[in-house]
Motif scaffolding. Structure first.
Motif, PDB file in Angstrom:
ATOM      1  N   LYS A 249       0.831  -1.211   0.000  1.00  0.00           N
ATOM      2  CA  LYS A 249       0.000   0.000   0.000  1.00  0.00           C
ATOM      3  C   LYS A 249       0.862   1.257   0.000  1.00  0.00           C
ATOM      4  O   LYS A 249       1.655   1.460   0.937  1.00  0.00           O
ATOM      5  N   ARG A 258      12.904   8.798   1.735  1.00  0.00           N
ATOM      6  CA  ARG A 258      13.573   8.401   2.966  1.00  0.00           C
ATOM      7  C   ARG A 258      14.964   7.874   2.627  1.00  0.00           C
ATOM      8  O   ARG A 258      15.195   7.371   1.525  1.00  0.00           O
ATOM      9  N   TYR A 333      -2.982  12.859   9.996  1.00  0.00           N
ATOM     10  CA  TYR A 333      -1.675  12.389   9.509  1.00  0.00           C
ATOM     11  C   TYR A 333      -1.049  13.471   8.638  1.00  0.00           C
ATOM     12  O   TYR A 333      -1.740  14.253   7.975  1.00  0.00           O
ATOM     13  N   ASP A 335       3.250  14.229   6.752  1.00  0.00           N
ATOM     14  CA  ASP A 335       4.458  13.442   6.477  1.00  0.00           C
ATOM     15  C   ASP A 335       5.694  14.331   6.348  1.00  0.00           C
ATOM     16  O   ASP A 335       5.596  15.502   5.991  1.00  0.00           O
TER      17      ASP A 335
END
Ligand code: NAD
Ligand code: UDP
Length: 387
Positions: A249, A258, A333, A335
């Motif tokens: 997902k 990252r 949420y 990020d």
């Protein structure tokens, strides 16, 4: 192992007693192994769980004998904590709630765990003149300056707008309703407190900012060794999907970036900090691998390829699926867009560099995941769901 060890300045290293809080977690388990296998130091291992270090505790006939002692302690409320810190030369605090799925859904637990529960540890170290290595996070940097520039701005390519430097970069978080930042904010405040204890009361401290350390024993596989509905960090989420032959997902298109470092490389850095106090005290260290940068989508693709290789199973025709962050993590949420650590300070102070490429670290980690979980997942999938 009994051979004498020397630090980076050529001085012999005296055996020490280390109070390791959160020793039963992912990083703690690797740090315990490293210390027991390669040094003469003793560990007082504190945690509420010990499953990940059972292999180090089980038998008194193990070669490290009584150099590790497990204390089942919840640091929220246990009067033994100060005594154990007093008995030690060094305290390492790893205890935390540190999975993003908790930051916006359990913000109170997250803030208490990362700030309030860490307060007595800092206080006892400071009052008893004990050295502290405190685990913070790269998340204290939040978003990059570059993320606020127009999408087509050429400045986005300029490292000045995205490289994260311990003593120069700002900490940029979202608004309060974006509860994702409860963790980063709590970690930032405890960093400031540790730093202030150093400045005003002479606490000898080191702050570690891990940048996505990954490897065997990270988190859990939902429904196997963790709750069915639990959402671990990305390595375990994607491992779980691969083991169950489900599409991986991608949250909000998997565009976030990252840098991943192999746990065994990162642990080398921590051991250098432990054994070189004169070089590590008073420092904040980024610990990551700037060469292993990928988008989350690229990570998913690489893990799919590596898993096919190590398991011998073909990949799905559609290996990934897009999900919204609201669907996956719920309200609140947000990020971090990009995380590249500046390595100047850790290089200068400890001469440390990461060695393992992303492909290689995924190969050894997914080999471990397959060996550890494939059978159990097959059984769980085959079992009819009880009604
Ligand atoms: P982890 O969840 O595997 O380990 C944390 C351990 O602390 C767990 O075993 C947990 O049981 C224990 N713990 C939590 N609260 C406790 C309490 N009240 N009393 C006693 N024990 C308690 O996480 P990890 O990946 O090993 O992370 C360790 C530290 O490194 C954390 O502070 C985390 O914020 C930081 N960190 C890790 C990463 C990473 O890449 N793994 C990245 C950024 C920051
Ligand atoms: N992520 C994803 N799918 C998942 C799990 C995580 O796309 O199944 C994304 C998440 O949104 C974030 C990144 O992967 O952008 C890394 O997530 P992780 O949980 O490892 O923590 P973080 O690096 O944000 O601290």
């Amino acid at each position: 192992m009994a051979t004498e060890r020397f630090n980076l300045d050529g001085r012999p290293i005296k055996p020490m007693t280390i109070c390791m809080i959160g020793a039963g977690g992912f990083i703690g388990s690797h740090l315990c192994e490293k210390i027991l296998y390669e040094t003469p130091h003793k560990i007082l291992a504190l945690d509420v769980y010990n499953d990940k270090i059972k292999h180090l505790l089980e038998s008194e006939s193990l070669p490290w004998g009584d150099r590790i002692q497990f204390h089942r302690i919840n640091i929220k409320h246990d009067s033994r904590l100060e005594g154990l810190i007093k008995m030690s030369d060094l305290t390492i605090n790893l205890a935390a709630i540190c999975t993003p799925a908790d930051y916006n859904t359990r913000p109170l637990d997250t803030i208490y765990s990362n700030f309030i529960d860490a307060l007595p540890v800092v206080k006892y170290c400071s009052e008893n003149g004990k050295r502290l290595i405190h685990f913070s996070t790269c998340e204290v940097y939040g978003k990059t300056i570059g993320s606020f520039l127009p999408k087509d701005s050429p400045l986005r390519e300029d490292p000045a707008y995205y490289i994260l430097k311990e003593n120069a970069s700002p900490c940029i978080f979202g608004s309060i309703e974006k509860q994702r930042w409860s963790y980063a904010c709590a970690k930032q405040l405890i960093e400031r407190l540790v730093y202030a204890e150093g400045a005003e009361n002479g606490l000898e401290f080191t702050i570690v900012r891990p940048f996505n350390w990954i490897g065997p024993r990270m988190d859990f596989i939902p429904g196997i060794d963790g709750p069915n509905e639990g959402v671990p960090r990305v390595l375990a989420c994607f491992s779980n999907n691969l083991l169950r032959r489900e599409p991986l997902k991608l949250v909000d298109g998997g565009q976030s970036q990252r840098t991943f470092v192999y746990i065994k490389d990162a642990i080398e850095a921590v051991l250098l900090m432990i054994e070189n106090p004169a070089r590590a005290n008073g420092q904040i260290f980024n610990v990551g691998n700037p060469h292993n940068e990928v988008t989350v989508r690229q990570l998913a693709e690489m893990m799919t390829e590596v898993y096919a290789k190590v398991s011998g199973e073909s990949s799905l025709e559609e290996p990934t699926i897009d999900v919204s962050s609201k669907e996956f993590y719920g309200e609140g949420y947000d990020d971090s867009d990009k995380r590249i650590p500046d390595m100047t300070i850790i290089n200068r102070q400890l001469g440390w560099n990461p060695k393992t490429s992303l492909w290689d670290l995924l190969e050894s980690t997914l080999t471990y995941q397959h060996r550890t979980y494939a059978e159990a997942v097959k059984k769980a999938v085959a079992k009819p769901t009880s009604s």
